[in-house]
Design a protein around this motif. Structure first.
Motif, PDB file in Angstrom:
ATOM      1  N   LEU A 274       0.843  -1.199   0.000  1.00 19.14           N
ATOM      2  CA  LEU A 274       0.000   0.000   0.000  1.00 19.14           C
ATOM      3  C   LEU A 274       0.876   1.247   0.000  1.00 19.14           C
ATOM      4  O   LEU A 274       1.908   1.295   0.671  1.00 19.14           O
ATOM      5  N   GLU A 275       0.457   2.247  -0.740  1.00 19.67           N
ATOM      6  CA  GLU A 275       1.236   3.475  -0.850  1.00 19.67           C
ATOM      7  C   GLU A 275       1.043   4.321   0.405  1.00 19.67           C
ATOM      8  O   GLU A 275      -0.079   4.685   0.749  1.00 19.67           O
ATOM      9  N   PRO A 276       2.120   4.652   1.121  1.00 24.43           N
ATOM     10  CA  PRO A 276       1.967   5.468   2.332  1.00 24.43           C
ATOM     11  C   PRO A 276       1.937   6.958   2.002  1.00 24.43           C
ATOM     12  O   PRO A 276       2.286   7.370   0.897  1.00 24.43           O
ATOM     13  N   GLU A 277       1.495   7.716   2.976  1.00 26.28           N
ATOM     14  CA  GLU A 277       1.625   9.168   2.857  1.00 26.28           C
ATOM     15  C   GLU A 277       3.081   9.549   3.088  1.00 26.28           C
ATOM     16  O   GLU A 277       3.704   9.073   4.032  1.00 26.28           O
ATOM     17  N   ASP A 278       3.598  10.397   2.233  1.00 27.14           N
ATOM     18  CA  ASP A 278       4.951  10.912   2.417  1.00 27.14           C
ATOM     19  C   ASP A 278       4.822  12.315   3.003  1.00 27.14           C
ATOM     20  O   ASP A 278       4.518  13.273   2.300  1.00 27.14           O
ATOM     21  N   ASP A 279       5.022  12.409   4.323  1.00 29.89           N
ATOM     22  CA  ASP A 279       4.821  13.695   4.986  1.00 29.89           C
ATOM     23  C   ASP A 279       5.761  14.777   4.488  1.00 29.89           C
ATOM     24  O   ASP A 279       5.458  15.966   4.595  1.00 29.89           O
ATOM     25  N   ALA A 280       6.906  14.349   3.940  1.00 27.65           N
ATOM     26  CA  ALA A 280       7.889  15.335   3.505  1.00 27.65           C
ATOM     27  C   ALA A 280       7.645  15.829   2.083  1.00 27.65           C
ATOM     28  O   ALA A 280       8.312  16.754   1.628  1.00 27.65           O
ATOM     29  N   ARG A 281       6.701  15.216   1.377  1.00 30.48           N
ATOM     30  CA  ARG A 281       6.453  15.583  -0.012  1.00 30.48           C
ATOM     31  C   ARG A 281       5.051  16.140  -0.166  1.00 30.48           C
ATOM     32  O   ARG A 281       4.136  15.801   0.576  1.00 30.48           O
ATOM     33  N   PRO A 282       4.841  16.993  -1.159  1.00 34.11           N
ATOM     34  CA  PRO A 282       3.494  17.491  -1.429  1.00 34.11           C
ATOM     35  C   PRO A 282       2.599  16.369  -1.952  1.00 34.11           C
ATOM     36  O   PRO A 282       3.069  15.343  -2.448  1.00 34.11           O
ATOM     37  N   GLU A 283       1.299  16.563  -1.849  1.00 33.93           N
ATOM     38  CA  GLU A 283       0.339  15.560  -2.304  1.00 33.93           C
ATOM     39  C   GLU A 283       0.480  15.300  -3.794  1.00 33.93           C
ATOM     40  O   GLU A 283       0.349  14.174  -4.270  1.00 33.93           O
ATOM     41  N   ARG A 284       0.743  16.371  -4.556  1.00 32.89           N
ATOM     42  CA  ARG A 284       0.827  16.221  -6.010  1.00 32.89           C
ATOM     43  C   ARG A 284       2.255  15.992  -6.492  1.00 32.89           C
ATOM     44  O   ARG A 284       2.520  16.001  -7.698  1.00 32.89           O
ATOM     45  N   GLY A 285       3.198  15.762  -5.557  1.00 34.74           N
ATOM     46  CA  GLY A 285       4.580  15.534  -5.961  1.00 34.74           C
ATOM     47  C   GLY A 285       5.208  16.822  -6.461  1.00 34.74           C
ATOM     48  O   GLY A 285       4.783  17.935  -6.144  1.00 34.74           O
ATOM     49  N   GLY A 286       6.233  16.664  -7.279  1.00 30.47           N
ATOM     50  CA  GLY A 286       6.880  17.851  -7.834  1.00 30.47           C
ATOM     51  C   GLY A 286       7.808  18.504  -6.831  1.00 30.47           C
ATOM     52  O   GLY A 286       8.250  17.918  -5.848  1.00 30.47           O
ATOM     53  N   VAL A 287       8.118  19.767  -7.087  1.00 31.51           N
ATOM     54  CA  VAL A 287       9.058  20.519  -6.265  1.00 31.51           C
ATOM     55  C   VAL A 287       8.414  20.848  -4.918  1.00 31.51           C
ATOM     56  O   VAL A 287       7.256  21.236  -4.842  1.00 31.51           O
ATOM     57  N   VAL A 288       9.185  20.668  -3.847  1.00 30.17           N
ATOM     58  CA  VAL A 288       8.688  20.996  -2.516  1.00 30.17           C
ATOM     59  C   VAL A 288       8.630  22.510  -2.349  1.00 30.17           C
ATOM     60  O   VAL A 288       9.626  23.210  -2.545  1.00 30.17           O
ATOM     61  N   VAL A 289       7.445  23.011  -2.007  1.00 23.31           N
ATOM     62  CA  VAL A 289       7.247  24.450  -1.825  1.00 23.31           C
ATOM     63  C   VAL A 289       7.281  24.763  -0.334  1.00 23.31           C
ATOM     64  O   VAL A 289       6.679  24.067   0.469  1.00 23.31           O
ATOM     65  N   THR A 290       7.986  25.823   0.031  1.00 24.29           N
ATOM     66  CA  THR A 290       8.039  26.228   1.428  1.00 24.29           C
ATOM     67  C   THR A 290       6.685  26.753   1.877  1.00 24.29           C
ATOM     68  O   THR A 290       6.018  27.487   1.152  1.00 24.29           O
ATOM     69  N   VAL A 291       6.275  26.328   3.071  1.00 29.07           N
ATOM     70  CA  VAL A 291       4.988  26.801   3.594  1.00 29.07           C
ATOM     71  C   VAL A 291       5.063  28.302   3.819  1.00 29.07           C
ATOM     72  O   VAL A 291       5.973  28.795   4.493  1.00 29.07           O
ATOM     73  N   PRO A 292       4.125  29.068   3.242  1.00 28.97           N
ATOM     74  CA  PRO A 292       4.169  30.528   3.377  1.00 28.97           C
ATOM     75  C   PRO A 292       4.047  30.958   4.839  1.00 28.97           C
ATOM     76  O   PRO A 292       3.452  30.264   5.669  1.00 28.97           O
ATOM     77  N   ARG A 293       4.595  32.117   5.151  1.00 24.16           N
ATOM     78  CA  ARG A 293       4.464  32.681   6.487  1.00 24.16           C
ATOM     79  C   ARG A 293       3.016  33.079   6.733  1.00 24.16           C
ATOM     80  O   ARG A 293       2.253  33.329   5.799  1.00 24.16           O
ATOM     81  N   VAL A 294       2.644  33.122   7.982  1.00 27.42           N
ATOM     82  CA  VAL A 294       1.276  33.522   8.322  1.00 27.42           C
ATOM     83  C   VAL A 294       1.094  34.985   7.942  1.00 27.42           C
ATOM     84  O   VAL A 294       1.888  35.850   8.349  1.00 27.42           O
ATOM     85  N   PRO A 295       0.084  35.292   7.149  1.00 29.08           N
ATOM     86  CA  PRO A 295      -0.118  36.678   6.696  1.00 29.08           C
ATOM     87  C   PRO A 295      -0.610  37.561   7.840  1.00 29.08           C
ATOM     88  O   PRO A 295      -1.022  37.069   8.897  1.00 29.08           O
ATOM     89  N   PRO A 296      -0.600  38.883   7.643  1.00 32.72           N
ATOM     90  CA  PRO A 296      -1.094  39.797   8.687  1.00 32.72           C
ATOM     91  C   PRO A 296      -2.557  39.540   9.008  1.00 32.72           C
ATOM     92  O   PRO A 296      -3.306  39.011   8.183  1.00 32.72           O
ATOM     93  N   ALA A 297      -2.952  39.897  10.215  1.00 30.85           N
ATOM     94  CA  ALA A 297      -4.325  39.697  10.648  1.00 30.85           C
ATOM     95  C   ALA A 297      -5.292  40.361   9.676  1.00 30.85           C
ATOM     96  O   ALA A 297      -5.057  41.475   9.196  1.00 30.85           O
ATOM     97  N   GLY A 298      -6.373  39.658   9.390  1.00 28.40           N
ATOM     98  CA  GLY A 298      -7.398  40.186   8.500  1.00 28.40           C
ATOM     99  C   GLY A 298      -7.250  39.752   7.063  1.00 28.40           C
ATOM    100  O   GLY A 298      -8.216  39.807   6.289  1.00 28.40           O
TER     101      GLY A 298
END
Length: 540
Positions: A274-298
């Motif tokens: 069975l194919e496991p979830e790869d926590d280190a990779r995106p769901e759609r594969g490809g290049v790993v994108v850095t999680v954006p910073r939390v934007p300003p309130a609002g």
């Protein structure tokens, strides 16, 4: 032994040949003990490696796999199936291989002593061997069936034990015992079917061996009487025959055991494939994108854009749901049971793939972000508020393993659990029991919320956070969530509207669709369904 007999007949000294014989016997005993230890150690290593691989795979499977499979059956594969591999290594593969080596050596030696006697031996042994191999091939299929029944029995026991209080309260103990008994009976019958086949193997091998001995003794006696071979050669041939048939019998038995192990191995490989979830990779594969910073309130933190979801069988759950959770805001999802509210939270966590639409985190599609990094920004409290067996401390440290005791006490105070911990002399190390059974429903829920708050997520997902709380603790939790919302966003699923009336945005779901959204006062005027829910809860 042939030389001993010849030396006795010729009046020669026996010391050299007897000394060699004793040395061989001692060496064989030492090597046998060493072989036994090495095999047992290797078998334990195989079991350890397999269990590690299985446990790793089981804990990393997509959530949808747990929905399709029974927990008890998965546990059976880690326990019972891997145990069968131990027997396969110790008395299966090595016995077959070792017997083959010894058998070939014996055949060569027998051919040197007397080819005619060898021909009679091979003919007699081949018949029994063919019957044994043919019978053993069916063992694998029946053995796998037996293991499936054992897994089903484990699942039945796990089902009963996980709800034992409900079963007792419902007076259903006898019925559940019958269910487990029926499953155990099916496992018994499958095991008996395997035993029946295995029992056929031994007589086939025994008949072949006895036939070979009788043929060798009859023909060998005739050839000794006619002067074709010496008595010592006949004795040597008979001992070589022992050397052949004893490992051969072990090999037949081991081959049957090997088939049983291969049946268990097939069940293990089914999970490992069975194919496991790869926590280190995106769901759609490809290049790993850095999680954006939390934007300003609002500004938008989480966006659901025309999100649709259906179960694998095609049953629709969500239909083009759109909503936005600004940073630092409190957004509530309300509606009748089955509206799809909890499914929204599961999709945000990435537990299931979307059927349509997109979910964005600070403008980036979550399918392009590593799951582990995204989930590190989320706190999730499920409706059942699961508590792991262990202590208060272990449960709190699950999401924040480096938190100090001061931080633990502070978060417990925030959710009103300080008194619960202080009533035990063990403090933070007080046991919570299996599934938190030593805590009340409200205490389990507050502990789960404390665990999520301790991780300081940017977005806290709460599924019915006050479902098990009394009015006093509900008010305490409301104040806690209000304080938590000062530096994080909240997405709350609620049936009790009193928990969310002061939310910045309330989204009304029904039948998997968004019917309306707004503040409490706005929805009282604009949404008949919301007004109906509020009226039923005496909020109007």
């Amino acid at each position: 032994m042939s030389r001993v007999i010849s030396a006795v007949g010729g009046g020669e000294t026996l010391l050299p040949v007897v000394s060699a014989l004793v040395l061989v016997l001692v060496a064989a005993s030492v090597l046998g003990a060493l072989q036994s230890f090495v095999l047992q150690r290797a078998a334990e290593g195989v079991v350890l490696t397999t269990r590690r691989a299985l446990a790793d795979r089981l804990l990393r499977l997509p959530v949808a796999e747990y929905d399709r499979r029974r927990t008890g059956d998965l546990m059976s594969r880690v326990g019972a199936d891997t145990t069968l591999l131990r027997a396969t290594v110790t008395s299966g593969i090595v016995e077959v291989a070792g017997s083959a080596v010894v058998g070939v050596g014996a055949l060569v030696a027998m051919a040197i002593v007397d080819p005619w006697l060898l021909l009679v031996t091979v003919a007699a042994v081949s018949v029994g061997l063919a019957v044994a191999v043919t019978t053993s091939r069916r063992v694998r299929r029946l053995s796998r069936q037996a293991q499936e029944e054992v897994g089903a029995m484990s699942a039945a026991v796990e089902r009963a034990l996980s709800a034992v209080r409900t079963i007792r309260a419902s007076g259903a103990t006898a019925r559940e015992v019958e269910v487990v008994d029926a499953s155990a009976t099916r496992a018994y019958r499958a095991g008996v079917a395997v035993a029946r086949l295995q029992a056929l193997v031994q007589p086939a091998g025994s008949i072949a061996v006895q036939g070979a001995f009788l043929a060798v003794l009859g023909l060998g006696g005739y050839r000794v009487a006619s002067g074709s071979i010496a008595v010592g050669d006949l004795v040597a041939f008979v001992l070589y025959l022992f050397l052949l048939v004893m490992p051969l019998g072990q090999a037949i038995s081991a081959y049957t055991q090997l088939q049983t192990g291969l049946g268990a191995l097939a069940r293990i490989q089914e999970v490992l494939a069975l194919e496991p979830e790869d926590d280190a990779r995106p769901e759609r594969g490809g290049v790993v994108v850095t999680v954006p910073r939390v934007p300003p309130a609002g500004t938008p933190l989480l966006e659901l854009d025309e999100v649709s979801f259906a179960y694998p069988d095609g049953t629709p759950v969500l239909d083009r749901v759109s909503l936005t959770v600004p940073a630092g805001s409190r957004v509530a999802l309300v509606g009748p049971s089955g509206a799809g509210k909890s499914t929204v939270l599961a999709l945000v966590e990435g537990f299931y793939p979307l059927t349509g639409g997109a979910i964005r985190w600070a403008g980036t599609d979550v399918r392009d972000l590593p799951r582990a990094a995204l989930r590190g920004r989320l706190g999730y409290v499920e409706q059942e508020a699961p508590v792991l067996a262990g202590t208060i401390r272990e449960n709190l440290l699950l999401a924040a393993p480096t938190a100090s005791d001061d931080e633990l006490w502070a978060v417990l105070a925030d959710v009103g659990l300080t008194g619960v911990v202080q009533r035990s002399p063990r403090g933070l190390d007080v046991a919570v029991g299996d599934d938190g059974v030593l805590l009340s429903g409200g205490e389990r829920q507050r502990l789960a919320i404390a665990r999520s708050l301790l991780a300081r997520p940017a977005l806290l997902l709460l599924d019915e956070p006050t479902a098990s709380l009394d009015a006093r603790n509900e008010e305490l939790l409301r104040r806690t969530l209000a304080a938590a919302a000062a530096d994080r966003a909240l997405l709350v699923v609620a049936h009790r509207l009193s928990t969310v009336v002061d939310s910045d945005l309330i989204v009304v779901l029904d039948g998997g669709r968004v019917l309306a959204s707004g503040t409490h006062d706005e929805l009282l005027d604009a949404s008949p369904l919301y007004r109906e829910l509020a009226t039923a809860q005496l909020l109007v």
